[in-house]
Scaffold this motif. Structure first.
Motif, PDB file in Angstrom:
ATOM      1  N   ARG A  21      94.374  29.948 -28.446  1.00  0.00           N
ATOM      2  CA  ARG A  21      93.904  29.689 -29.762  1.00  0.00           C
ATOM      3  C   ARG A  21      92.294  29.455 -29.469  1.00  0.00           C
ATOM      4  NH1 ARG A  21      96.292  28.306 -34.178  1.00  0.00           N
ATOM      5  NH2 ARG A  21      98.543  27.967 -34.162  1.00  0.00           N
ATOM      6  N   ILE A  22      91.585  30.114 -30.261  1.00  0.00           N
ATOM      7  CA  ILE A  22      90.068  29.742 -30.094  1.00  0.00           C
ATOM      8  C   ILE A  22      89.477  29.101 -31.482  1.00  0.00           C
ATOM      9  CG2 ILE A  22      87.782  30.860 -30.080  1.00  0.00           C
ATOM     10  CD1 ILE A  22      89.038  33.300 -28.192  1.00  0.00           C
ATOM     11  N   ASN A  23      89.055  28.137 -31.271  1.00  0.00           N
ATOM     12  CA  ASN A  23      88.661  27.199 -32.349  1.00  0.00           C
ATOM     13  C   ASN A  23      89.773  27.076 -33.582  1.00  0.00           C
ATOM     14  OD1 ASN A  23      86.287  26.500 -31.142  1.00  0.00           O
ATOM     15  ND2 ASN A  23      85.383  28.657 -31.800  1.00  0.00           N
ATOM     16  N   GLY A  24      91.003  26.953 -33.084  1.00  0.00           N
ATOM     17  CA  GLY A  24      92.372  26.854 -34.181  1.00  0.00           C
ATOM     18  C   GLY A  24      92.579  28.200 -34.419  1.00  0.00           C
ATOM     19  N   GLN A  25      92.113  28.933 -34.154  1.00  0.00           N
ATOM     20  CA  GLN A  25      92.664  30.750 -34.661  1.00  0.00           C
ATOM     21  C   GLN A  25      93.506  31.136 -33.294  1.00  0.00           C
ATOM     22  OE1 GLN A  25      92.029  30.733 -37.802  1.00  0.00           O
ATOM     23  NE2 GLN A  25      91.104  32.778 -37.767  1.00  0.00           N
ATOM     24  N   LEU A  39      87.080  33.652 -15.173  1.00  0.00           N
ATOM     25  CA  LEU A  39      87.130  32.859 -16.333  1.00  0.00           C
ATOM     26  C   LEU A  39      87.736  31.653 -15.914  1.00  0.00           C
ATOM     27  CD1 LEU A  39      87.553  35.212 -19.245  1.00  0.00           C
ATOM     28  CD2 LEU A  39      85.355  33.860 -18.705  1.00  0.00           C
ATOM     29  N   ASP A  40      88.910  31.631 -15.310  1.00  0.00           N
ATOM     30  CA  ASP A  40      89.675  30.372 -14.903  1.00  0.00           C
ATOM     31  C   ASP A  40      88.735  29.664 -13.825  1.00  0.00           C
ATOM     32  OD1 ASP A  40      91.770  31.170 -16.429  1.00  0.00           O
ATOM     33  OD2 ASP A  40      92.824  32.085 -14.807  1.00  0.00           O
ATOM     34  N   ILE A  48      87.619  21.848 -17.559  1.00  0.00           N
ATOM     35  CA  ILE A  48      88.374  22.197 -18.789  1.00  0.00           C
ATOM     36  C   ILE A  48      89.384  23.425 -18.667  1.00  0.00           C
ATOM     37  CG2 ILE A  48      86.516  21.263 -20.550  1.00  0.00           C
ATOM     38  CD1 ILE A  48      85.511  24.025 -21.002  1.00  0.00           C
ATOM     39  N   SER A  49      90.254  23.443 -19.509  1.00  0.00           N
ATOM     40  CA  SER A  49      90.990  24.707 -19.770  1.00  0.00           C
ATOM     41  C   SER A  49      90.444  25.853 -19.975  1.00  0.00           C
ATOM     42  CB  SER A  49      92.191  24.440 -20.539  1.00  0.00           C
ATOM     43  OG  SER A  49      91.911  24.437 -21.871  1.00  0.00           O
ATOM     44  N   THR A  50      90.821  27.018 -19.686  1.00  0.00           N
ATOM     45  CA  THR A  50      90.318  28.256 -19.913  1.00  0.00           C
ATOM     46  C   THR A  50      90.240  28.608 -21.644  1.00  0.00           C
ATOM     47  OG1 THR A  50      91.108  29.238 -17.882  1.00  0.00           O
ATOM     48  CG2 THR A  50      90.371  30.843 -19.455  1.00  0.00           C
TER      49      THR A  50
END
Length: 97
Positions: A21-25, A39-40, A48-50
């Protein structure tokens, strides 16, 4: 020279799709494993998480430039910037006159 590149582990350039989910999407992103690892690493350094890092990055890009045309390419270049910042600075060579 090409042995360094050609001899790499194929697992590094194998693509993996992650659903997140990216910004709820809800979305899915397909990247090579080497990029996911970077990225990890960035997310871990931020504490924070990826998926949280990707959401934060996406929000900041939206604010600065609007919807990115190709978010996956943005992620790849983010990794390149991160790796360049992490690499030791090359000594400056001054040509003799």
């Amino acid at each position: 020279m090409c042995q360094v590149f050609a001899g790499q582990d194929p697992a590094r350039y194998k693509s993996t799709t992650r659903r997140l989910r990216i910004n709820g999407q809800s979305t899915s992103i397909r990247l090579e494993n080497a990029f996911w690892a970077t990225l990890d690493e960035i997310a871990e350094a931020e504490g924070i998480s990826t998926p949280c890092f990707l959401s934060k990055l996406h929000s900041e890009v939206l604010e600065l430039r609007g919807e990115p045309e190709n978010f996956t390419s943005l992620l790849r270049t983010t990794c390149l910037i991160h790796m360049a910042k992490a690499a030791p600075a090359a000594p400056m060579v001054v040509a003799a006159e």
